[in-house]
Design a protein around this motif. Structure first.
Motif, PDB file in Angstrom:
ATOM      1  N   ASN A 489       0.842  -1.198   0.000  1.00 32.05           N
ATOM      2  CA  ASN A 489       0.000   0.000   0.000  1.00 32.05           C
ATOM      3  C   ASN A 489       0.880   1.251   0.000  1.00 32.05           C
ATOM      4  OD1 ASN A 489      -2.293  -1.583   0.052  1.00 32.05           O
ATOM      5  ND2 ASN A 489      -2.491  -1.516   2.265  1.00 32.05           N
ATOM      6  N   ARG A 530      -8.687   2.434  -3.566  1.00 35.30           N
ATOM      7  CA  ARG A 530      -8.168   1.065  -3.692  1.00 35.30           C
ATOM      8  C   ARG A 530      -8.105   0.715  -5.182  1.00 35.30           C
ATOM      9  NH1 ARG A 530      -9.737  -4.318  -4.133  1.00 35.30           N
ATOM     10  NH2 ARG A 530      -8.554  -5.787  -2.814  1.00 35.30           N
ATOM     11  N   GLU A 532      -7.162  -2.117  -8.039  1.00 37.38           N
ATOM     12  CA  GLU A 532      -7.057  -3.573  -8.183  1.00 37.38           C
ATOM     13  C   GLU A 532      -6.980  -3.925  -9.663  1.00 37.38           C
ATOM     14  OE1 GLU A 532      -9.656  -6.345  -5.831  1.00 37.38           O
ATOM     15  OE2 GLU A 532     -10.450  -6.793  -7.830  1.00 37.38           O
ATOM     16  N   THR A 548      -3.813  -0.132  -1.901  1.00 40.57           N
ATOM     17  CA  THR A 548      -4.573   1.030  -1.425  1.00 40.57           C
ATOM     18  C   THR A 548      -3.655   2.236  -1.398  1.00 40.57           C
ATOM     19  OG1 THR A 548      -6.052  -0.354  -0.098  1.00 40.57           O
ATOM     20  CG2 THR A 548      -5.896   1.973   0.492  1.00 40.57           C
TER      21      THR A 548
END
Length: 854
Positions: A489, A530, A532, A548
């Motif tokens: 992150n 976030r 992905e 994130t």
């Protein structure tokens, strides 16, 4: 294994050791503790601590029945061993299931009449009750068959009457007990019902320990308390009374150690001999011909050398049916693909035939269809029903035996081809076979199917209803997946942009799908959230990674507006902030700086890794140049003109005047503020001191005696001197007549002068004694001053002038032993007085008069 009494062991059909136990711990064939093989509730000081019973219909499972010592509450219990686990080393999978308590230390096992199930027999302590438990393919039946017969095993405080052994005859028809509490008893046993009846108590012996039947069940052997005597009972003597009285001593049992223990066990072996435990000894006793009567049984006290080992009281307990020789043809392994073994169940010491011929009834096996070995071994060519014939030839006899049986097919288990899967994708392996009774996967699972997503080699063992086992295995491997990593992150700083790269290193032609549906191999992040991506390789395997991203605020940096200042005006740029790191254009790393030169100044502030910058322009205008000069000292009456004039300036003096000059005529501190065209102001100040001129007086003109020295002048503070003769001392010694002048200077500012005229004359005895003095306080001729009296060149501590003064009536009115010109005539009225001046060294006496005039 170190055990003082009971123990048990078990081997496979070929005699290979599987495991052994002292009733507490189980050891595998490699002599290491079996998995979960500790904590059994038997006891190593129980006469028969354990017996191992093969599980009917389950070739890989065994029951261990354990017994407590001295009728302790643990009682009779059983545990289960699965030899299919841990690579054939086995594992204890259940422990210490309770059956009965309290019980004596004896336990034995024998086959059911059906030759499949097994009876386990114990004796309740404190009663005359036997309890017989049946073991079947369905497990251990916990409700026993109860038989109340024979003598009561009476309880006592130490429970030592619980000690002793029990054996069933190999054919399952009789039962024998050797007990500390009751002696020796023989019973009939019904192998079909498990009941015990018709007790016969052997006469003359009340304390027994070991007990065993001969292979033909015609003789019974037992050992007495302390393992002193080996006894034989003739079970074919006739009536029960004759059997009871048939006991004879075969031998006195020896031992290598000195101490006698409670007793020694007896145990028949697969060779048909009976072995005798000799506690603390390096040998076992052996009954070589146990079917023979009396001494013909051939007992040898040191019959087996233990090779350095030590025997204690116990020998392994077995299922007694293992030693039953019924003269029938036996076979093992009837599953296709296995080697089936055939053996005639006769005593090991039975006469050997001249020839042996096996005919296996399997023509398809060719030359292997017959064998002349003592034990027949054959691998059948196909499943089906076969009839095997054994022909044994003796000198006058021909024996033929036949057995018909079925070679059962192996369960048809097929896990299919090896397969490749995407990581994380479950695959189900199906081993289901119709009629199978059990499944055992390599990971211990016992269901027909196994679902996994873990790569590896998976095998399954399937057991059919006939007990045949077949295995299959399959290799599960993983397809390659794209190799990429979005990383951990992230925390970015406000306004920062980051590119997430999902391009794999090992999957050319991969496709991408981000959280917003975009399909590029990278994604540009401009705001928190976030992120992905799923990357799919050409073979269809996908991998998803997410990260994130959060944004941290930028530090607030405010150096304020541009500045226009005067030189030397104080300026502080910057403010301190918690957790901040600072960097200035000057190279400084402090929270603030104080510039003194014109220029552009910037500051970087970094907080939590984020940096902001601000800058400011600073202009310092020049100050006017003002110089009133150094602090000045004047002499009283002098003046000083202070001049601060310069172009384009305004002025303000301490006294409020606004002119460019100021005339000073008094001491003090004087300052002026001069303001130039840039409105920058400079102040200068000067301190002016006034000195009082020094006062120097040489006195009135005077006369000295010739040859005398007169010191003139006086010492003043902070002044310098210059005499008319050029000397610079504070005083001057005068020896000649003349006019003398001195100039006194204070800091070369205030200068004063004085002069004196000195005459010379001859004096009496070197002294000039005045005849008048005027003590009126004007500082002139105020005392009776005798010139030459205190000439420094002649004055020593030893020279004293004694002065006596008399009034005109002759009365002494003043006296001193050491006159120092100090008489001022105080308290004396004007008039004439008479003096005597005497020298205390040379005796001179001078007389005269002096007048006081005010």
């Amino acid at each position: 294994m170190n055990t003082s009494e009971g123990c048990a062991s078990i081997s496979d059909a070929q005699g290979n050791l599987l495991f052994y136990t002292d009733g507490i711990t189980v050891w595998s064939h490699d002599h290491k503790v079996m998995a979960d093989g500790t904590g059994l509730m038997g006891h190593s000081s129980t006469a028969q601590a354990a017996v191992v019973v093969p599980a009917p219909g389950q070739p890989q499972r065994y029951y261990i029945f354990t017994n407590a010592n001295n009728a302790q509450p643990n009682g009779l219990r059983y545990s289960i061993v699965d030899m299919s686990l841990y690579g054939g080393k086995g594992q204890v999978i259940e422990k210490n299931m309770f059956l009965a308590a309290p019980v004596s230390e004896m336990v034995t096992a024998v086959q059911h009449a059906n030759r499949q199930d097994i009876w386990v027999i114990c004796h309740e302590y404190g009663t005359n009750t036997f309890k017989t438990f049946l073991v079947t393919k369905n497990g251990v039946q916990t409700q026993p068959v109860i038989s109340q017969t024979g003598k009561i095993h009476k309880a006592e405080n130490a429970n030592t009457t619980a000690i002793g052994c029990m054996k069933a005859s190999p054919d399952g028809r009789r039962l024998a007990v050797a007990s500390f509490g009751v002696g020796v008893e023989v019973y009939d046993f019904n192998a079909s019902t498990g009941t015990i009846f018709n007790p016969i108590a052997i006469n003359g012996f009340f304390n027994g320990y070991g007990v065993e039947f001969s292979p033909d069940m015609s003789k019974l052997y037992y050992t007495t308390s302390g393992n002193i005597d080996l006894m034989q009972v003739n079970l074919l003597a006739g009536s029960p009374a004759l059997v009871a009285s048939s006991a004879v001593r075969i031998a006195n049992i020896g031992q290598d150690g000195a101490q006698r223990y409670v007793g020694g066990s007896l145990q028949i072996g697969p060779d048909g001999k009976i072995y005798v435990a000799r506690p603390t000894s390096k040998h076992l006793g052996v009954i070589h011909q146990p079917n023979a009567l009396g001494a013909a049984c051939q007992y040898v006290d040191q019959g087996v050398d233990l090779g350095g080992g030590i025997s204690m009281c116990g020998l392994p307990v077995f299922v007694q049916s293992f030693f039953y020789y019924d003269g029938e043809l036996k076979m093992t392994n009837t599953c296709f693909g296995e080697e089936t073994t055939f053996k005639l169940n006769v005593a090991p010491n039975a006469p050997a035939p001249l020839s042996t011929l096996w005919e296996f009834g399997d023509p398809a096996s060719g030359v292997l269809n017959t064998s002349t070995q003592a034990i027949g071994k054959h691998r059948f060519s196909a499943p089906g029903t076969y009839k095997v014939k054994l022909t044994r030839t003796f000198i006058n006899t021909l024996e033929e035996y036949t057995i018909e049986f079925v070679v059962n097919p192996l369960p048809n288990v097929n896990l299919g081809l090896d397969r490749q899967i995407c990581p994380g994708t479950p695959v189900t392996l199906d081993a289901t076979v119709a009629g199978a009774t059990s499944y055992l996967w390599s990971n211990g699972l016992t269901t027909p199917t196994l679902t996994t997503s873990t790569p590896g080699t998976y095998s399954v063992q399937v057991t059919s209803a006939t007990g045949c086992v077949n295995t299959d295995e399959v290799v599960i491997s993983l397809l390659p997946v794209p190799a990429f990593d979005l990383g951990p992150n992230k925390e970015l700083c406000e306004g920062e942009v980051m590119v997430l790269d999902a391009l794999p290193t090992n999957a050319a032609g991969a496709t991408f799908r981000w959280q917003d549906g975009s399909t590029k191999n990278s994604f540009t992040v401009t705001k928190p959230g976030r992120y992905e991506v799923t990357v799919t390789s050409p073979n269809g395997c996908s991998i998803t990674d997410a990260v994130t991203v959060t944004y941290k605020p930028l530090p607030i940096v405010n150096l304020g507006p541009d500045r226009v200042l005067c030189t030397n005006d104080p300026l502080t740029l910057g403010t301190a902030q918690t957790g901040a790191i600072y960097k200035w254009s000057t190279g400084a790393t402090s929270a603030t700086i104080s510039p003194t030169a014109s220029g552009t100044y910037w500051q970087d502030i970094t907080i939590n890794g984020c940096t902001s910058r601000d800058e400011v322009n600073v202009l310092f205008n020049p100050l006017p140049v003002v110089n009133l000069g150094k602090d000045t000292t004047l002499c009283e009456g002098q003046t000083l003109l202070l001049n601060a004039a310069r172009a384009n300036a305004t002025y303000k003096w301490k006294d409020g005047s606004t002119q460019p000059t100021l005339l000073v005529n008094a001491p003090g501190t004087y300052w002026v503020d001069v303001t130039n065209e840039f409105n920058c102001t400079t102040r200068d100040e000067i301190k002016v001191y006034y000195l009082n001129p020094p006062t120097i007086e040489l006195g009135n003109d005077t006369t000295i005696c010739n040859g005398d020295v007169l010191t003139i002048g006086q010492t003043l503070p902070d002044v310098t001197y210059k005499w008319s003769d050029g000397s610079t001392n504070a005083t001057l010694d005068v020896t000649k007549p003349g006019t003398y002048r001195v100039t006194v200077s204070l800091q070369d500012i205030c200068i004063e002068s004085d002069a004196i005229t000195i005459k010379a004359k001859d004096c009496v005895a070197g002294l000039f004694i005045p005849n008048i003095f005027t003590p009126n306080g004007d500082g002139i001729n105020d005392n009776f001053f005798i010139m030459g009296l205190l000439n420094p060149k002649n004055t020593t501590d030893a020279v004293r002038w004694e002065l006596s003064v008399y009034d005109r009536w002759g009365k002494r009115v003043y006296y001193t032993k050491d006159y120092r010109n100090e008489w001022e005539g105080k308290g004396f009225s004007d008039g004439v007085y008479y003096y005597h001046l005497a020298n205390n060294q040379d005796g001179r006496l001078l007389k005269g008069w002096v007048e006081i005039v005010r």
